[in-house]
Design a protein around this motif. Structure first.
Motif, PDB file in Angstrom:
ATOM      1  N   ILE A 444       0.811  -1.086  -0.146  1.00  0.00           N
ATOM      2  CA  ILE A 444      -0.045  -0.197   0.016  1.00  0.00           C
ATOM      3  C   ILE A 444       0.920   1.186   0.166  1.00  0.00           C
ATOM      4  CG2 ILE A 444      -0.184  -0.166   2.540  1.00  0.00           C
ATOM      5  CD1 ILE A 444      -3.228   0.940   2.097  1.00  0.00           C
ATOM      6  N   GLY A 445       0.326   2.226  -0.966  1.00  0.00           N
ATOM      7  CA  GLY A 445       1.318   3.608  -0.919  1.00  0.00           C
ATOM      8  C   GLY A 445       0.995   4.302   0.277  1.00  0.00           C
ATOM      9  N   ASP A 446       1.709   5.243   0.447  1.00  0.00           N
ATOM     10  CA  ASP A 446       1.570   6.414   1.639  1.00  0.00           C
ATOM     11  C   ASP A 446       0.419   7.053   1.520  1.00  0.00           C
ATOM     12  OD1 ASP A 446       2.984   7.443  -0.454  1.00  0.00           O
ATOM     13  OD2 ASP A 446       4.040   9.030   0.393  1.00  0.00           O
ATOM     14  N   THR A 468       1.951  -9.422   6.461  1.00  0.00           N
ATOM     15  CA  THR A 468       2.820  -8.520   6.137  1.00  0.00           C
ATOM     16  C   THR A 468       2.531  -7.274   5.507  1.00  0.00           C
ATOM     17  OG1 THR A 468       4.817 -10.164   6.552  1.00  0.00           O
ATOM     18  CG2 THR A 468       5.259  -7.996   5.382  1.00  0.00           C
ATOM     19  N   VAL A 469       2.614  -6.056   6.125  1.00  0.00           N
ATOM     20  CA  VAL A 469       2.181  -4.883   5.300  1.00  0.00           C
ATOM     21  C   VAL A 469       3.363  -4.190   4.612  1.00  0.00           C
ATOM     22  CG1 VAL A 469       0.899  -2.765   5.411  1.00  0.00           C
ATOM     23  CG2 VAL A 469      -0.010  -4.687   6.538  1.00  0.00           C
ATOM     24  N   MET A 470       3.488  -3.819   3.509  1.00  0.00           N
ATOM     25  CA  MET A 470       4.613  -3.167   2.958  1.00  0.00           C
ATOM     26  C   MET A 470       3.867  -1.751   2.590  1.00  0.00           C
ATOM     27  SD  MET A 470       6.751  -5.359   0.302  1.00  0.00           S
ATOM     28  CE  MET A 470       8.313  -4.568   0.463  1.00  0.00           C
ATOM     29  N   LEU A 471       4.455  -0.923   3.478  1.00  0.00           N
ATOM     30  CA  LEU A 471       4.056   0.471   3.371  1.00  0.00           C
ATOM     31  C   LEU A 471       5.185   1.228   2.198  1.00  0.00           C
ATOM     32  CD1 LEU A 471       2.566   3.002   3.971  1.00  0.00           C
ATOM     33  CD2 LEU A 471       3.258   3.320   6.141  1.00  0.00           C
ATOM     34  N   LEU A 472       4.502   1.322   0.992  1.00  0.00           N
ATOM     35  CA  LEU A 472       5.529   2.070   0.182  1.00  0.00           C
ATOM     36  C   LEU A 472       5.424   3.438   0.194  1.00  0.00           C
ATOM     37  CD1 LEU A 472       4.085  -0.420  -2.732  1.00  0.00           C
ATOM     38  CD2 LEU A 472       6.117  -0.678  -1.319  1.00  0.00           C
ATOM     39  N   ASP A 473       6.536   4.206   0.674  1.00  0.00           N
ATOM     40  CA  ASP A 473       6.284   5.658   1.226  1.00  0.00           C
ATOM     41  C   ASP A 473       7.333   6.065   0.471  1.00  0.00           C
ATOM     42  OD1 ASP A 473       6.294   7.853   2.333  1.00  0.00           O
ATOM     43  OD2 ASP A 473       7.348   7.360   3.994  1.00  0.00           O
ATOM     44  N   ASN A 474       6.726   6.951  -0.903  1.00  0.00           N
ATOM     45  CA  ASN A 474       7.555   7.583  -1.787  1.00  0.00           C
ATOM     46  C   ASN A 474       7.329   8.994  -1.410  1.00  0.00           C
ATOM     47  OD1 ASN A 474       5.079   7.917  -2.776  1.00  0.00           O
ATOM     48  ND2 ASN A 474       5.359   7.258  -4.798  1.00  0.00           N
ATOM     49  N   HIS A 475       6.879   9.583  -0.410  1.00  0.00           N
ATOM     50  CA  HIS A 475       6.517  10.829   0.122  1.00  0.00           C
ATOM     51  C   HIS A 475       5.681  11.574  -0.625  1.00  0.00           C
ATOM     52  CE1 HIS A 475      10.896  10.370   2.243  1.00  0.00           C
ATOM     53  NE2 HIS A 475      10.101   9.458   2.050  1.00  0.00           N
ATOM     54  N   ILE A 476       4.649  11.166  -1.327  1.00  0.00           N
ATOM     55  CA  ILE A 476       4.192  12.055  -2.145  1.00  0.00           C
ATOM     56  C   ILE A 476       2.755  11.028  -2.893  1.00  0.00           C
ATOM     57  CG2 ILE A 476       5.096  11.505  -4.593  1.00  0.00           C
ATOM     58  CD1 ILE A 476       4.626  14.975  -3.377  1.00  0.00           C
ATOM     59  N   THR A 477       1.827  11.793  -3.441  1.00  0.00           N
ATOM     60  CA  THR A 477       0.751  11.043  -3.981  1.00  0.00           C
ATOM     61  C   THR A 477       1.064  10.890  -5.272  1.00  0.00           C
ATOM     62  OG1 THR A 477      -0.768  12.271  -2.481  1.00  0.00           O
ATOM     63  CG2 THR A 477      -1.874  10.849  -4.164  1.00  0.00           C
ATOM     64  N   ALA A 478       1.898   9.959  -5.815  1.00  0.00           N
ATOM     65  CA  ALA A 478       2.485  10.332  -7.183  1.00  0.00           C
ATOM     66  C   ALA A 478       1.472   9.936  -8.452  1.00  0.00           C
ATOM     67  CB  ALA A 478       3.567   9.024  -7.251  1.00  0.00           C
ATOM     68  N   MET A 479       0.746   8.885  -8.236  1.00  0.00           N
ATOM     69  CA  MET A 479      -0.333   8.499  -9.221  1.00  0.00           C
ATOM     70  C   MET A 479      -0.980   9.477  -9.797  1.00  0.00           C
ATOM     71  SD  MET A 479      -1.849   5.502 -10.197  1.00  0.00           S
ATOM     72  CE  MET A 479      -3.345   4.787 -10.792  1.00  0.00           C
ATOM     73  N   THR A 480      -1.415  10.526  -8.984  1.00  0.00           N
ATOM     74  CA  THR A 480      -2.212  11.649  -9.495  1.00  0.00           C
ATOM     75  C   THR A 480      -1.482  13.129  -9.934  1.00  0.00           C
ATOM     76  OG1 THR A 480      -3.006  12.231  -7.130  1.00  0.00           O
ATOM     77  CG2 THR A 480      -4.435  10.899  -8.617  1.00  0.00           C
TER      78      THR A 480
END
Ligand code: TPP
Ligand code: SF4
Ligand code: SF4
Length: 623
Positions: A444-446, A468-480
């Protein structure tokens, strides 16, 4: 139904109705300033001109630019905020309306599902300050998980839905929506679609008129929806619908463009220009509001023509209403229910109906075949390593919505399911509880975690799931397109804001196994994920690295392949990095690879996976 009269409509406090309806000019004759605006910019402009004081949204294509545009207006005019999700955004706008100011919430169509709980109650409560919800549908599913039709939400909630056809109407209808909201004591939806939201056309601008704040309505029977209050409010809502129907019957929002009566076309929104392009002289009833529908007007129109066609995108909302009025109508039998309409599809429908002669096929007609280019993660995308590691574990992966959803495709192929925002963690809990044999991982993204993931994680801990939860923290809402959120430490206007500390938050929820790993450290990523999976209970692995496009493209020294040493093992190709391509050279019948240095951002991932260590930092180019 009786005619609509101004005296029918009173403000919730019982005030005399003002003349706002007359004050709204739908097509201003005097143009002070004409600019090319997209539909979204025009909606924002309309809200600003109407004096909106609070605007809130969660990003989502095709709606995102509405709030971004509003945030470009002075902070003294309005407060604009990215909210954590659409329900929060709507609740914030509702709060401002309670306090007597004009407020707007903007969202994509599926965002209204998230906001629906508040929306379905607020329709009973009504408004104090005008409350407008701009909802952008996505027929054709350009960037969404479905193509649901918001007009049906209008019917479900008994809330008027205005449907602009171009950017000028987007501005004018949004302004009008605030007046209608206050006059009829109702939230109002302005419905756009991708085509309108992202298409630019000429718009005449007006000035901002900021109505004074209305005093708070201290009336629990209107504002507090306990059953005893809600029951009578439902009748008020039904009366309101009848008044709105009468208003829309009289309103200049609808245009009856008269012509030959052998057939007539009823249409709305972006279908109107398609109809006009295909049938420039036809007898057309263009509806400005697609809910509630003006029965009297529809009846008069249908009685005036021999054959009735309805051209509408997605669901047969208008078509069903006309059939319910007892008329024979042709709509979805000619124009597809799924997908976006176009002038070509509208033409084809009218050809099938015998209204237009089929166009002769030209022998020299050549339709270029588009090259299919699958979407890929960006060069150096930090999500890449997470999915390489996940794939290596052979886990069952419940995915979520964001850029990283592309990891379901080749070559990463690291995701088994994706439902809706935040679903990953709940889906993973369900899989684990159902006895899934493989280790279960949720990715899941941040932004998505903040939007709808937190209650899901609390639920996972509470119910003692083994995931296990992988929190994919790329520090932004990238998709939009890179919007701020509560984890980034910045507001929509770029001001400093408190930033969520994910590790502290997750621990406070009760997660005992929490680790943060640098997404560019492939070995640490693999090892940490194995450790997380081996832990019995809820483990949270935070994969941490900013998006390569945040805030401007990050670029380290580019890499290159020492081709003589490359043994064409293809290990680097499995990253799916678009900077890595086949080279002309081969080894034992397999292509060697090369790196396009203009695309490479120097993330080092390919160098980390290279089996013979032949990927090196490129020599700096001499200027
Ligand atoms: C209910 C809903 N609201 C908004 C969207 C649009 N949307 C899709 S993913 C996403 C957020 C992505 O951000 P993040 O989770 O941080 O992942 P990233 O794209 O940065 O990898 C948004 C806003 C949506 N699909 N559904
Ligand atoms: S270093 Fe390798 S993986 Fe990273 S962007 Fe450059 S070519 Fe792609
Ligand atoms: S990983 Fe190294 S050896 Fe294998 S194909 Fe890529 S560059 Fe060549």
């Amino acid at each position: 139904m009786g005619r609509w009269a101004k005296s029918d409509v009173r403000h919730p406090r019982g005030e005399q109705m003002h003349d706002a309806l007359e004050a709204v000019t739908l097509s201003p004759g005097v143009t002070k300033d004409v600019r090319p605006l997209t539909g979204n910019e025009a909606i924002a402009r309309g809200a600003w001109e109407a004096g909106v004081k609070v605007a809130a949204a969660y990003p989502g294509t095709p709606s995102t630019e509405i709030l971004e545009t509003l945030a470009g207006y002075p902070a003294a005019d309005l407060h604009a905020q990215w909210s954590t999700n659409e329900k929060v955004a709507l609740d914030v706008a509702i709060g401002a309306s309670f306090s007597g100011r004009r407020a707007l919430a903007a969202m994509k169509h599926v965002g209204l599902n998230v906001a629906a709980d508040a929306f379905m109650s607020q329709t009973y409560i009504g408004v104090n300050g005008g409350l407008v919800i701009a909802v952008c549908d996505d027929p054709g599913i350009h960037s969404s998980q479905n193509e649901q039709d918001t007009r049906i939400y209008g019917a479900l909630a008994t809330v008027p839905v205005l449907e602009p056809s171009d950017a000028q109407e987007a501005l004018d209808f949004t302004k009008l929506a605030f007046d209608l909201s206050e006059l009829f004591d109702t939230p109002v939806i302005v419905r756009s679609t991708t085509r309108l939201s992202h298409t630019r056309s000429r718009v005449a601008l007006g000035d901002r008129i900021e109505p004074p704040a209305r005093p708070f309505i201290e009336k629990p029977s209107k504002n507090v929806m306990i059953p005893a209050h809600a029951r009578p409010r439902h009748s008020v809502v039904l009366e309101r619908e009848a008044k709105l129907k009468a208003y829309f019957t009289e309103s200049t929002l609808n245009r009856w463009e008269k012509g030959d009566t052998s057939f007539g076309v009823i249409t709305a929104g972006t279908c109107y220009p398609y109809v006009r392009e295909v049938l420039p002289d036809a007898n057309v009833l263009k509806l400005g509001a697609s809910w509630p529908l003006p029965d009297d007007l529809l009846r008069r129109y249908c009685e005036s023509v021999d054959r009735i066609f309805v051209v509408e995108e997605l669901e047969p909302v208008i078509e069903k209403e006309i059939r319910a009025l007892g008329f024979k109508v042709e709509g979805k039998c000619l124009f597809p229910r799924a997908g976006e309409l176009s002038p070509e599809l509208v033409r084809a429908g009218f050809e099938q109906a015998g209204i237009l002669a089929p166009r002769p096929k030209r022998n020299d007609e050549w339709t270029p075949e588009p090259l299919v280019r699958p979407p890929v993660l960006c060069a150096g995308c930090p999500h890449t390593s997470a999915f390489m590691a996940v794939r290596a574990t052979g886990a069952r992966v419940a995915g979520d919505i964001g850029c990283y959803t592309l990891a379901c495709l080749d070559p990463l192929r690291g995701m088994d399911t994706t439902v809706s925002m935040g679903s990953s963690i709940g889906n993973a809990v369900g899989m684990a509880k159902a006895g899934e044999a493989k280790p279960v991982v949720a990715t899941i993204g941040d932004s998505t975690f903040l939007h709808a993931g937190i209650p899901q994680l609390i639920n996972a801990v509470y119910n003692q799931a083994n995931i296990t939860v992988m929190l994919l923290d790329n520090h932004i809402t990238a998709m939009t397109g890179g919007q701020q959120h509560p984890g980034t430490g910045k507001t929509i206007r770029g001001e400093a804001a408190p930033a969520v500390d994910y590790e502290a938050l997750v621990r406070a929820i009760g997660v005992k196994w929490v680790r943060k790993v640098d997404s560019y450290d492939l070995a640490a990523m693999h090892q940490s994920l194995r450790d997380a999976i081996n832990y019995r209970g809820v483990a949270v692995l935070i994969a941490d690295r900013p998006c390569v496009l945040d805030p401007v493209k990050i670029k380290g020294p580019a890499f290159e392949v020492v081709e003589d040493q490359c043994n064409a093992c293809q290990a680097c190709m499995n990253l799916g990095c678009p900077a890595i391509t086949w080279s002309e050279q081969s080894f034992e019948g397999r292509h060697k690879v090369q790196i396009d240095q203009s695309l490479c951002i120097g993330c080092t991932l390919c160098a980390q996976v290279c089996t013979v260590d032949c990927i090196k930092t490129a020599a700096p180019v001499m200027q």
